[in-house]
Design an enzyme around this catalytic site. Structure first.
Site, PDB file in Angstrom:
ATOM      1  CG  ASP A  43       0.046  -3.933  -5.994  1.00 11.16           C
ATOM      2  OD1 ASP A  43       1.250  -3.884  -5.685  1.00 11.16           O
ATOM      3  OD2 ASP A  43      -0.786  -4.618  -5.357  1.00 11.16           O
ATOM      4  CG  HIS A  95      -3.579 -10.526  -7.267  1.00  7.52           C
ATOM      5  ND1 HIS A  95      -3.257 -11.618  -6.521  1.00  7.52           N
ATOM      6  CD2 HIS A  95      -3.357  -9.463  -6.458  1.00  7.52           C
ATOM      7  CE1 HIS A  95      -2.851 -11.235  -5.319  1.00  7.52           C
ATOM      8  NE2 HIS A  95      -2.911  -9.926  -5.258  1.00  7.52           N
ATOM      9  CG  HIS A 147       2.031 -12.138  -0.315  1.00  6.54           C
ATOM     10  ND1 HIS A 147       1.193 -12.697  -1.221  1.00  6.54           N
ATOM     11  CD2 HIS A 147       1.843 -10.799  -0.424  1.00  6.54           C
ATOM     12  CE1 HIS A 147       0.528 -11.736  -1.866  1.00  6.54           C
ATOM     13  NE2 HIS A 147       0.906 -10.591  -1.398  1.00  6.54           N
ATOM     14  CG  HIS A 182      -7.473  -6.938  -0.253  1.00 13.35           C
ATOM     15  ND1 HIS A 182      -6.703  -6.084   0.496  1.00 13.35           N
ATOM     16  CD2 HIS A 182      -7.958  -6.189  -1.285  1.00 13.35           C
ATOM     17  CE1 HIS A 182      -6.696  -4.889  -0.067  1.00 13.35           C
ATOM     18  NE2 HIS A 182      -7.462  -4.914  -1.140  1.00 13.35           N
ATOM     19  CG  HIS A 222       1.434  -8.864   2.585  1.00 12.57           C
ATOM     20  ND1 HIS A 222       2.734  -8.624   2.212  1.00 12.57           N
ATOM     21  CD2 HIS A 222       0.659  -8.235   1.663  1.00 12.57           C
ATOM     22  CE1 HIS A 222       2.746  -7.903   1.107  1.00 12.57           C
ATOM     23  NE2 HIS A 222       1.505  -7.629   0.748  1.00 12.57           N
ATOM     24  NE  ARG A 228      -3.761  -3.369  -3.948  1.00 12.98           N
ATOM     25  CZ  ARG A 228      -4.373  -3.875  -5.014  1.00 12.98           C
ATOM     26  NH1 ARG A 228      -5.683  -4.006  -5.042  1.00 12.98           N
ATOM     27  NH2 ARG A 228      -3.687  -4.250  -6.079  1.00 12.98           N
ATOM     28  CD  GLU A 250      -1.567  -4.965   0.417  1.00 12.49           C
ATOM     29  OE1 GLU A 250      -2.007  -4.980  -0.737  1.00 12.49           O
ATOM     30  OE2 GLU A 250      -0.621  -5.677   0.810  1.00 12.49           O
ATOM     31  CE1 TYR A 284      -9.004  -2.764  -5.087  1.00  8.96           C
ATOM     32  CE2 TYR A 284      -9.948  -3.639  -3.057  1.00  8.96           C
ATOM     33  CZ  TYR A 284      -8.857  -3.216  -3.789  1.00  8.96           C
ATOM     34  OH  TYR A 284      -7.612  -3.220  -3.205  1.00  8.96           O
ATOM     35  CG  ASP A 316      15.330 -24.940 -26.186  1.00  3.05           C
ATOM     36  OD1 ASP A 316      14.534 -23.972 -26.281  1.00  3.05           O
ATOM     37  OD2 ASP A 316      16.215 -25.180 -27.020  1.00  3.05           O
ATOM     38  CD  GLU A 323       0.919  -3.098  -1.186  1.00  4.52           C
ATOM     39  OE1 GLU A 323       0.672  -3.096  -2.403  1.00  4.52           O
ATOM     40  OE2 GLU A 323       1.178  -4.128  -0.534  1.00  4.52           O
ATOM     41  CG  ASP A 329       3.464  -5.165  -2.153  1.00  6.03           C
ATOM     42  OD1 ASP A 329       2.949  -4.684  -3.169  1.00  6.03           O
ATOM     43  OD2 ASP A 329       2.899  -6.021  -1.434  1.00  6.03           O
TER      44      ASP A 329
HETATM   45  N1  GLY Z   1       1.199  -6.949  -4.747  1.00  2.59           N
HETATM   46  C1  GLY Z   1       0.572  -7.926  -3.990  1.00  2.59           C
HETATM   47  C2  GLY Z   1       0.121  -7.422  -2.703  1.00  2.59           C
HETATM   48  O1  GLY Z   1      -0.026  -6.231  -2.529  1.00  2.59           O
HETATM   49  O2  GLY Z   1      -0.057  -8.152  -1.771  1.00  2.59           O
HETATM   50 MN    MN Z   2       0.994  -6.124  -0.635  1.00  3.24          MN
HETATM   51 MN    MN Z   3       0.968  -4.781  -3.665  1.00  2.00          MN
END
Ligand code: GLY
Ligand code: MN
Ligand code: MN
Length: 482
Positions: free
Chosen positions: A261, A244, A387, A376, A380, A435, A413, A417, A50, A437, A272
């Protein structure tokens, strides 16, 4: 906690009634003549038995009204030259409010939010039916909330008006941030940058991923952000190659590289940021090589991301640097070290895959290209959603490539890897995931890096980590701030 990592929440920028009124007017202006638009709240979601997940308003309703409660909807009607904005909200309910907090109710909605009329949510179907009876076009998006979908569907089926998606209007508006939105996003960027700096400063080889996650998120909340903008990724060593990774439960290892991240949400707007740093404060030669390559790619890509360019241009700029770097390190061959070469090799591979499928044969192994280690996109949009939306994605509503323009905010970003078991890579690079970003706003005549407060040059990172080590040696430790 070090004072310099505090960002005052009381002085933080906010939306106000005038700005919401302007948004609603702009939205109505973009609607077709004689139309009605309905935007609904997110449903609440059960977390266990609940108890619910913390409620987060649907971004479109938040954008147009700022109304924070569930079971709410906005209806904008534009009939002739008469515009009416109606809010549907939960009724006041003393018994429920004792358990789950004060509700604005109809009177509160009228008083504190921009609308011409307010109703309790049980009047939704009746009011919608009456409004769309006078309209030629109805804007409604199915799939956001089953409860509203069921009610709307009945009414709409009875009237059979042309159905349009309100997102084509709202998402186009949301793509271009106003000065106030940029102020709010600057603030979100500042808080998240402070959190990353604090994690770097406090990390030791004895730390764990969850402790760094706790540091990051405590700085978010301490500075008045509402939520994390997404589940924080706090990855030590080889965990960084999982794009992720959110388990965040492992102990750190001396000699490993960290990848964090994490971004906060402030007044609904996301930051982000990704940063990488050595757990013990000193990059090894191999880590330095890969990190610097990703950083060079990111800096080059940011340079390209100015007015008139596209997100594909940004991606291509990052990829060009990475391809050249991987070739110089002997990781990819010369014939795939250019865009054309890579395209040719991947096309030939796809052809071979199709041919093998036809013969029921084993699929051929994909050639080693940049894509093997950078799987990737580079960018974005960023805004109320991490996103973020923007009609047509990287194409504008006329199908043309979406060119960067003032008010747009996007991430840059790139990453590399190298899994610890990947035999395609020289041994010293295995188990390294990097990475980097940042959040970039296009402003007239230039750009602004909203996340610039988080160090990313190798010397700056090592200096900050040494500073943290010295403070610890002199007896200072991370203190609970609550
Ligand atoms: N944290 C998700 C991305 O960088 O798109
Ligand atoms: Mn991002
Ligand atoms: Mn990110």
């Amino acid at each position: 906690m070090d004072k310099k990592h505090m960002v005052s929440s009381l002085s933080g920028p906010r939306m106000n009634a005038v700005l919401y009124a302007a948004r609603l007017t702009d939205f109505a202006f973009r609607m077709k003549p004689n139309s009605v638009a309905i935007i609904v709240a997110n449903p609440e979601r059960t977390r266990s038995n609940d108890t619910e997940f913390e409620f987060r308003q649907s971004s479109d309703l938040l954008y147009l009204t700022g109304f924070p409660e569930p079971e709410a909807a906005l209806m904008v009607s534009k009939i002739g030259n008469k515009l009416t904005a109606s809010l549907f909200v939960r009724p006041k309910d003393r018994a429920r409010e004792i358990w789950t907090g004060i509700r604005h109710g109809v009177e509160g909605a009228k008083k504190s939010f921009v609308c011409d009329k307010a109703f309790t949510v049980d009047q939704f179907a009746r009011e919608v039916a009456s409004a769309i009876a006078k309209a030629e076009t109805v804007y409604y998006k199915f799939g956001n909330c089953e409860h509203f979908d069921t009610q709307f569907d009945k009414v709409w089926k009875a009237e059979q008006r042309t159905l349009e998606n309100p997102e084509t209007i709202v998402h186009e508006m949301r793509l271009f941030k106003s000065e106030r939105e940029l102020d709010i996003m600057r603030h979100a960027g500042k808080i998240a940058a402070a959190a990353h700096s604090e994690a770097m400063r406090l990390c030791t080889p004895e730390s764990t991923e969850y402790q760094l996650e706790a540091i990051i998120e405590s700085v978010f909340r301490f500075n008045g952000s509402d939520f994390t903008a997404y589940n924080s990724i706090v990855a030590g060593g080889n965990n960084a190659v999982i794009l992720h990774y959110t388990t965040n439960n492992d102990p750190l290892k001396d000699g490993d590289l960290m990848l964090i991240d994490a971004g906060c949400e402030y007044q609904g707007y996301a930051s982000d940021i990704t940063r990488g740093f050595p757990v013990n404060g000193k990059f090894t030669d191999a880590q330095r090589t890969i990190y610097q390559l990703v950083l060079d790619a990111q800096l080059e890509a940011i340079k390209v991301g100015v007015e008139g360019k596209t997100l594909s241009d940004v991606h291509e700029a990052a990829s060009r640097v990475l391809r050249r770097g991987l070739f110089n390190l002997g990781i990819i061959s010369k014939d795939v070290s250019t865009v054309a070469g890579e395209r040719k090799a991947l096309k030939a591979h796809m052809k071979a895959v199709v041919a093998a499928k036809k013969k029921d044969a084993k699929a051929p192994v994909e050639p080693v290209t940049l894509r093997s280690f950078f799987m990737h996109g580079t960018s974005h949009w960023l805004g109320l959603d991490v996103h973020d939306v923007g009609t047509g994605g990287t194409r504008d509503p006329r199908g043309k490539k979406r060119k960067l323009a003032p008010g747009m905010v996007f991430t840059v970003e790139p990453g590399l890897y190298f899994d610890k078991n990947d035999k395609r890579v020289p041994k010293q690079f295995r188990g390294i995931g990097v990475r980097i970003e940042d959040d970039v706003a296009v402003i007239p005549g230039g750009q602004e890096i909203l996340s610039a407060g988080a160090p990313k040059e190798i010397d700056d990172i090592e200096r900050l980590m040494a500073e943290g080590r010295n403070l610890r040696l002199s007896g200072q430790r991370f203190q609970s701030i609550h």
